[in-house]
Design an enzyme around this catalytic site. Sequence first.
Site, mmCIF file in Angstrom:
data_model
loop_
_atom_site.group_PDB
_atom_site.id
_atom_site.type_symbol
_atom_site.label_atom_id
_atom_site.label_comp_id
_atom_site.label_asym_id
_atom_site.label_seq_id
_atom_site.Cartn_x
_atom_site.Cartn_y
_atom_site.Cartn_z
ATOM 1 N N LYS A 99 16.910 51.126 10.717
ATOM 2 C CA LYS A 99 16.259 50.494 9.557
ATOM 3 C C LYS A 99 15.570 51.522 8.664
ATOM 4 C CE LYS A 99 15.640 46.021 11.833
ATOM 5 N NZ LYS A 99 15.952 46.352 13.239
HETATM 6 O O1 LIG Z 1 16.819 40.818 10.981
HETATM 7 C C1 LIG Z 1 16.913 41.469 12.014
HETATM 8 C C2 LIG Z 1 17.375 42.777 12.031
HETATM 9 C C3 LIG Z 1 17.498 43.418 13.223
HETATM 10 N N1 LIG Z 1 17.164 42.826 14.382
HETATM 11 C C4 LIG Z 1 17.338 43.594 15.635
HETATM 12 O O2 LIG Z 1 18.316 42.969 16.461
HETATM 13 C C5 LIG Z 1 17.891 42.989 17.812
HETATM 14 C C6 LIG Z 1 17.644 41.571 18.274
HETATM 15 O O3 LIG Z 1 17.333 41.538 19.642
HETATM 16 P P1 LIG Z 1 17.382 40.164 20.509
HETATM 17 O O4 LIG Z 1 16.947 40.603 21.856
HETATM 18 O O5 LIG Z 1 18.816 39.686 20.481
HETATM 19 O O6 LIG Z 1 16.439 39.216 19.872
HETATM 20 C C7 LIG Z 1 16.653 43.862 17.867
HETATM 21 O O7 LIG Z 1 17.054 45.192 18.100
HETATM 22 C C8 LIG Z 1 16.070 43.716 16.479
HETATM 23 O O8 LIG Z 1 15.320 44.832 16.051
HETATM 24 C C9 LIG Z 1 16.718 41.532 14.381
HETATM 25 O O9 LIG Z 1 16.410 40.942 15.436
HETATM 26 N N2 LIG Z 1 16.599 40.885 13.189
#
Ligand SMILES: O=c1ccn([C@@H]2O[C@H](COP(=O)(O)O)[C@@H](O)[C@H]2O)c(=O)[nH]1
Length: 278
Positions: A99
């Site tokens: 990001k």
């Molecule tokens: O809008 C966003 C952008 C990035 N993420 C990232 O994806 C994963 C989600 O993890 P889960 O365990 O599936 O919830 C995490 O690395 C976030 O930083 C997001 O969730 N939303």
Amino acid sequence: MTSTETFGARLHAATGRHGSLCVGVDPHPELLEAWGLPDSVEGLEQFSEICVEAFVGQVALVKPQVAFFEAYGSGGLAVLERTVSVLREAGTLVLADAKRGDIGSTMNAYARAWLGAGSPLESDAVTVSPYLGFGSLDPALELAERNGGGLFVLAATSNPEGAQVQLSTAADGRRISQVMVDEAAARNAGADVLGSIGVVVGATLTEAPDLDALHGPILMPGIGHQGGTADDVRRLAGAGLRSVVPSVSREVLRAGPSVTALQEAVGRSVEAFAFLQD
Ligand SMILES: O=c1ccn([C@@H]2O[C@H](COP(=O)(O)O)[C@@H](O)[C@H]2O)c(=O)[nH]1
């Protein structure tokens, strides 16, 4: 490892082979504990090695969450470097979820770090934040094009706080999230099968920007632990359904540390999103 093929073409081929799923490598301290690993660089290394063993050849895209590696300082970044390069050498596409976003000159350095040929952290694609203005991403857009890399631009994120910025209205009446999607779409114009400039749209949202003209990949995180479902993906994607890359981290990772159990969890998620390939 500069590619002569675009990231969009490589991702399209990978999703054709493995399905559309992206799996995250998110070494949360709670997961290290649940996996019986120490909260240390050594634990991080073992966690990452298990993920590599479980995910190579199983999914189109693997997304290490950079923050969980940075949290351990230089030792953590060294683990990330090894993880990214082992995955890529095994033929698995890597999206670094970093990001990044800054003024142009600094963005140039971020771009070299994540997409530069021969950089220790060189990945196939990186997540970027356009909230210093989409134009601030130009150095990354240029390097991605030169090296066959990809970008995933945060458009409408899965966290509820994102709405404060992303649902505000630009001078021309469009929502800011829509402006970001439209800017990405402009960079994908003329791309062959799939453009290399993707967007991030959370599967937790009640409403998504119009994605019909994007012609690029749509990363959808927020599935599973954050509450998003396969039905939400279907509802939000519109005509972009075939370009959706659903992303799960904890939903799969909680099955570890057994490689077999992780692969079974991946298999269930791949199956749940098989409709994206129809
Ligand atoms: O809008 C966003 C952008 C990035 N993420 C990232 O994806 C994963 C989600 O993890 P889960 O365990 O599936 O919830 C995490 O690395 C976030 O930083 C997001 O969730 N939303």
